[in-house]
Scaffold this motif. Sequence first.
Motif, short mmCIF file in Angstrom:
data_model
loop_
_atom_site.label_atom_id
_atom_site.label_comp_id
_atom_site.label_asym_id
_atom_site.label_seq_id
_atom_site.Cartn_x
_atom_site.Cartn_y
_atom_site.Cartn_z
N ASN A 2 62.13 88.06 29.22
CA ASN A 2 62.05 89.31 28.49
C ASN A 2 60.49 89.69 27.91
N ALA A 3 60.76 90.83 27.33
CA ALA A 3 59.21 91.47 27.06
C ALA A 3 58.34 90.13 25.96
N HIS A 4 59.15 89.73 25.28
CA HIS A 4 58.38 88.62 24.39
C HIS A 4 57.82 87.46 25.02
N GLU A 5 58.85 86.89 26.21
CA GLU A 5 58.37 85.93 26.97
C GLU A 5 57.30 86.16 27.86
N LYS A 6 57.19 87.29 28.15
CA LYS A 6 56.22 88.04 29.38
C LYS A 6 54.92 87.91 28.38
N GLU A 7 55.03 88.22 27.28
CA GLU A 7 53.87 88.47 26.42
C GLU A 7 53.12 87.13 26.10
N GLN A 8 53.98 86.13 25.70
CA GLN A 8 53.74 84.80 25.36
C GLN A 8 53.07 84.08 26.53
N ARG A 9 53.86 84.15 28.02
CA ARG A 9 53.28 83.52 28.87
C ARG A 9 51.69 84.11 29.43
N ALA A 10 51.74 85.55 29.19
CA ALA A 10 50.42 86.07 29.43
C ALA A 10 49.24 85.59 28.60
N PHE A 11 49.44 85.29 27.32
CA PHE A 11 48.58 84.47 26.46
C PHE A 11 48.16 83.43 26.89
N GLU A 12 49.38 82.66 27.22
CA GLU A 12 49.07 81.19 27.79
C GLU A 12 48.22 81.12 29.11
N LEU A 13 48.44 82.17 30.06
CA LEU A 13 47.87 82.07 31.41
C LEU A 13 46.37 82.56 30.85
N GLU A 14 46.22 83.41 30.35
CA GLU A 14 44.76 83.75 29.91
C GLU A 14 43.78 82.64 29.38
N ALA A 15 44.56 81.64 28.60
CA ALA A 15 44.11 80.62 27.83
C ALA A 15 43.63 79.80 28.88
N GLN A 16 44.54 79.34 29.73
CA GLN A 16 44.33 78.50 30.71
C GLN A 16 43.06 78.81 31.67
N LEU A 17 43.24 80.27 32.04
CA LEU A 17 42.16 80.76 33.01
C LEU A 17 40.78 80.45 32.65
N ILE A 18 40.68 80.79 31.11
CA ILE A 18 39.47 80.65 30.37
C ILE A 18 39.00 79.22 30.24
N GLN A 19 39.94 78.62 30.03
CA GLN A 19 39.77 76.94 30.09
C GLN A 19 39.02 76.57 31.58
N PHE A 20 39.86 76.82 32.50
CA PHE A 20 39.37 76.55 33.81
C PHE A 20 38.06 76.83 34.19
N HIS A 21 37.79 78.24 33.90
CA HIS A 21 36.24 78.97 34.01
C HIS A 21 35.26 78.04 33.47
N ARG A 22 35.57 77.51 32.19
CA ARG A 22 34.69 76.88 31.42
C ARG A 22 34.42 75.40 31.86
N ARG A 23 35.53 74.80 32.18
CA ARG A 23 35.38 73.31 32.28
C ARG A 23 35.72 72.89 33.73
N ALA A 24 35.88 73.90 34.57
CA ALA A 24 36.20 73.25 35.98
C ALA A 24 35.44 74.17 37.14
N ILE A 25 35.89 75.40 37.32
CA ILE A 25 35.31 75.96 38.37
C ILE A 25 35.15 77.51 37.70
N PRO A 26 34.03 77.80 37.72
CA PRO A 26 33.70 79.21 37.41
C PRO A 26 34.66 80.24 37.84
N LEU A 27 35.17 81.34 37.39
CA LEU A 27 36.00 82.39 37.84
C LEU A 27 35.16 83.63 37.32
N PRO A 28 34.20 84.10 38.25
CA PRO A 28 33.41 85.33 37.67
C PRO A 28 34.43 86.57 37.86
#
Length: 306
Positions: A2-28
Amino acid sequence: MNAHEKEQRAFELEAQLIQFHRRAIPLPGVVPPENMLAFVAQLIDSIHRVEFVRTVRDRHVSVARADPKSPLFDPIRAAITLSAKQTEEAFWLVFLATHCGRNLRTAWQLAAELYGSSELVPWTWARVLVDPKSYIDWIEGHYETFGGKFGNHRKYESLKPGPKGTGAIVRSYVDWIAGYGSHAAMVGQARAHADGNARRAFGVLYEQMRAVLRFGRTGRFDYLTMLGKVGLADIEADSTYMNEATGPKRGAKLLFDGQIDSKTRAKTLEARVAVLERHLGVGMQVMEDALCNWQKSPNSYRPFRG
């Protein structure tokens, strides 16, 4: 979701991508905020598409979904409802669905026509397996009366007679399956070869399916991933197979190099995607779909339904 679940998942994915960019492989490619939002939205869409089929498996599916004469005909839902007791027929319906694709205007009409919507008895797998020539002759004698169209992934296919037409494709598919005795035996052999590993089994089948005419990277990927989603085969995409593709490769270049036309080799990109997929935990089908769609409009989310 549902809309709430999508929003929550989006926040989680963005946080995971930022973490990956900083700690693993850059994602320019997703450093610009608008690119990040667009990529996350494509990931959400891709997750939803995968989960939707699995959700349908838990619902009651009308028998009309398997009737080519019914306006409710849907080969994927039909495969779901037949998967328990008519497994071989379910595989055949997934093949027809993949070969035809769902057209945005005519939906599943072409698949229904190829399944025999104009006939007294459908062209079931049992009929086609024992007499593929009659089925091919029927297609070539009736295709001009069909009103359905191929979907976007299959837009270059043809119903006309010839070495690259639907009849020839069906013949190659029948020969491929007949070589194992059945669809179930084919999957069983692949899983045995892969020691029961779902991802390795996918890779085995992906290579073996080269025997099917005009089922290139996208056709094989779509067919095999759908077998997994419908529940017909315990397999899972092990790669995006971008070496044979344009869209996912361009998306990966943009994500990891910041430019679609970078010179990074597909093998290197594939390895990076694998690391990112493990970090996100979304599956390779989601990665393949999201990268392909995102690169079409990287700084502004656009839904793709073709």
